[in-house]
Design an enzyme around this catalytic site. Structure first.
Site, PDB file in Angstrom:
ATOM      1  N   ARG A 184       0.831  -1.204   0.000  1.00  0.00           N
ATOM      2  CA  ARG A 184       0.000   0.000   0.000  1.00  0.00           C
ATOM      3  C   ARG A 184       0.871   1.262   0.000  1.00  0.00           C
ATOM      4  NH1 ARG A 184      -0.809   4.770   2.710  1.00  0.00           N
ATOM      5  NH2 ARG A 184      -0.473   3.696   4.716  1.00  0.00           N
ATOM      6  N   ASP A 185       1.521   1.548   1.109  1.00  0.00           N
ATOM      7  CA  ASP A 185       2.316   2.773   1.228  1.00  0.00           C
ATOM      8  C   ASP A 185       3.492   2.763   0.258  1.00  0.00           C
ATOM      9  OD1 ASP A 185       2.914   5.244   2.259  1.00  0.00           O
ATOM     10  OD2 ASP A 185       3.897   4.499   4.065  1.00  0.00           O
ATOM     11  N   HIS A 237      10.037   7.349   8.457  1.00  0.00           N
ATOM     12  CA  HIS A 237      10.644   7.431   7.134  1.00  0.00           C
ATOM     13  C   HIS A 237      12.128   7.791   7.262  1.00  0.00           C
ATOM     14  CE1 HIS A 237       6.837   7.809   4.418  1.00  0.00           C
ATOM     15  NE2 HIS A 237       6.671   6.929   5.386  1.00  0.00           N
ATOM     16  N   ASN A 265       9.887   5.284   3.038  1.00  0.00           N
ATOM     17  CA  ASN A 265       9.835   4.286   4.109  1.00  0.00           C
ATOM     18  C   ASN A 265      11.189   3.659   4.423  1.00  0.00           C
ATOM     19  OD1 ASN A 265       6.874   3.934   4.730  1.00  0.00           O
ATOM     20  ND2 ASN A 265       6.826   3.607   2.519  1.00  0.00           N
ATOM     21  N   HIS A 308       6.270   4.395  12.766  1.00  0.00           N
ATOM     22  CA  HIS A 308       6.251   4.412  11.306  1.00  0.00           C
ATOM     23  C   HIS A 308       7.178   5.554  10.874  1.00  0.00           C
ATOM     24  CE1 HIS A 308       3.895   3.966   7.371  1.00  0.00           C
ATOM     25  NE2 HIS A 308       4.677   5.012   7.161  1.00  0.00           N
ATOM     26  N   CYS A 310       7.934  10.001  -0.326  1.00  0.00           N
ATOM     27  CA  CYS A 310       6.965  10.931   0.249  1.00  0.00           C
ATOM     28  C   CYS A 310       6.809  12.110  -0.703  1.00  0.00           C
ATOM     29  CB  CYS A 310       7.422  11.429   1.619  1.00  0.00           C
ATOM     30  SG  CYS A 310       6.301  12.662   2.305  1.00  0.00           S
TER      31      CYS A 310
END
Length: 301
Positions: free
Chosen positions: A15-16, A210, A250, A208, A241
């Site tokens: 997903r991300d 980055h 990520n 979470h 991002c």
């Protein structure tokens, strides 16, 4: 508190990792192949898709087909992002194990990203929470920009705590704290976590982070010391991002797993198999492997 004995890795790449991938829409078979390979590595929590309008996120337009095409393994939680009730209804029909909603700790980021205030975004989640409760589907909550915002700069830890508590009080069983643009440092991460943990139990928090400035592993080490036992990551470091120029996005799951293995922390995930999966998906996407461990153990693609 000391390091946890065991950490649950939440794999974000389907997903991300893929949602902002440039170029043509990625084939559904590649997405399902990635999810199945990740499950084979021993990952037990995989965020698999996002039920959003294809107009806004074209790469996630086949969410229902992805959920129908995976080979579901017992004991694996397949979760999806559902920003509104319509998304939840699609996810529920697809038989997902968990849904997720997201809010920002920055008012400016909330307005620029989803065109509403933080308070309005939280209000929008109420129908999702009600429907999820009715169907007994757990809801995960994300808080973005927890250590910095591209528009406001540093974010007050108490503001993060306020949003995290609101999501927890609404019924989110787990709150994932996102350093969206990767500007955090270890001390800043500890202070942010300390503020949030005063309102939300540590057992219900996830990190979470980055890796824009190369600080993600250091920041994760810092919050592991405080007792965080859930970490979001993305194989091969997939996912940039769009709000941070040059952002690498990520932290790579391979790199996090190597760190955890070195600390003697159990995950149940096979590193060699994960490295192979990272190279496989990079080959499918014809892109650079963002994992340092992946490069060290398997060359580059």
């Amino acid at each position: 508190m000391g390091f946890p004995r065991q950490v649950r890795l939440v794999e974000m790449s389907p997903r991300d990792g893929l949602q902002n991938e440039p170029g043509p829409v990625i084939a559904t078979a590649i997405k399902t192949g990635l999810i199945d390979r990740l499950a084979d590595c021993g990952l037990r929590h995989i965020e698999s898709a996002s039920f959003v309008s294809p107009k806004w996120v074209p790469q996630m337009g086949d969410a229902a087909e992805v959920m129908a095409g995976i080979n579901r393994q017992a004991g694996v939680r397949y979760s999806v992002l559902t920003p509104n009730l319509r998304g939840f209804e699609g996810a529920q029909a697809a038989g997902v194990d968990e849904v997720a909603v997201f809010a920002a700790a920055s008012e400016s980021f909330s307005q620029k990203n989803i065109n509403c205030s933080i308070a309005e975004s939280l209000e929008r989640f109420l129908p999702v929470m009600e429907a999820a409760g009715k169907h007994r589907i757990p809801v995960r909550g994300y808080v973005s920009t927890v250590m910095g915002c591209p528009y406001e700069g540093d974010i007050d830890p108490q503001q993060v705590a306020t949003v995290a508590k609101a999501l927890y009080d609404m019924g989110c069983h787990e709150i994932s704290l996102g350093d969206t643009i990767g500007v955090g440092t270890p001390l800043k991460a500890k202070r942010m976590l300390e503020a949030v943990a005063a309102h939300v139990p540590m057992a219900n928090l996830a990190a979470h982070f980055h890796d824009t400035y190369g600080q993600a592993l250091a920041n994760l080490y810092a919050v592991l010391e405080e007792g965080v036992a859930v970490i979001d990551a993305s194989v091969a470091g997939l996912g940039g991002c769009p709000y941070a120029k040059g952002a690498s996005g990520n932290v790579a799951t391979e790199d996090v797993l190597y760190l955890l293995n070195g600390l003697g922390i159990e995950t149940g995930v096979d590193l060699d198999q994960l490295v192979a999966t990272g190279h496989w998906i990079c080959g499918q996407l014809n892109r650079h492997n963002g994992s340092k461990v992946g490069q060290a153990l398997g060359g580059n693609c």
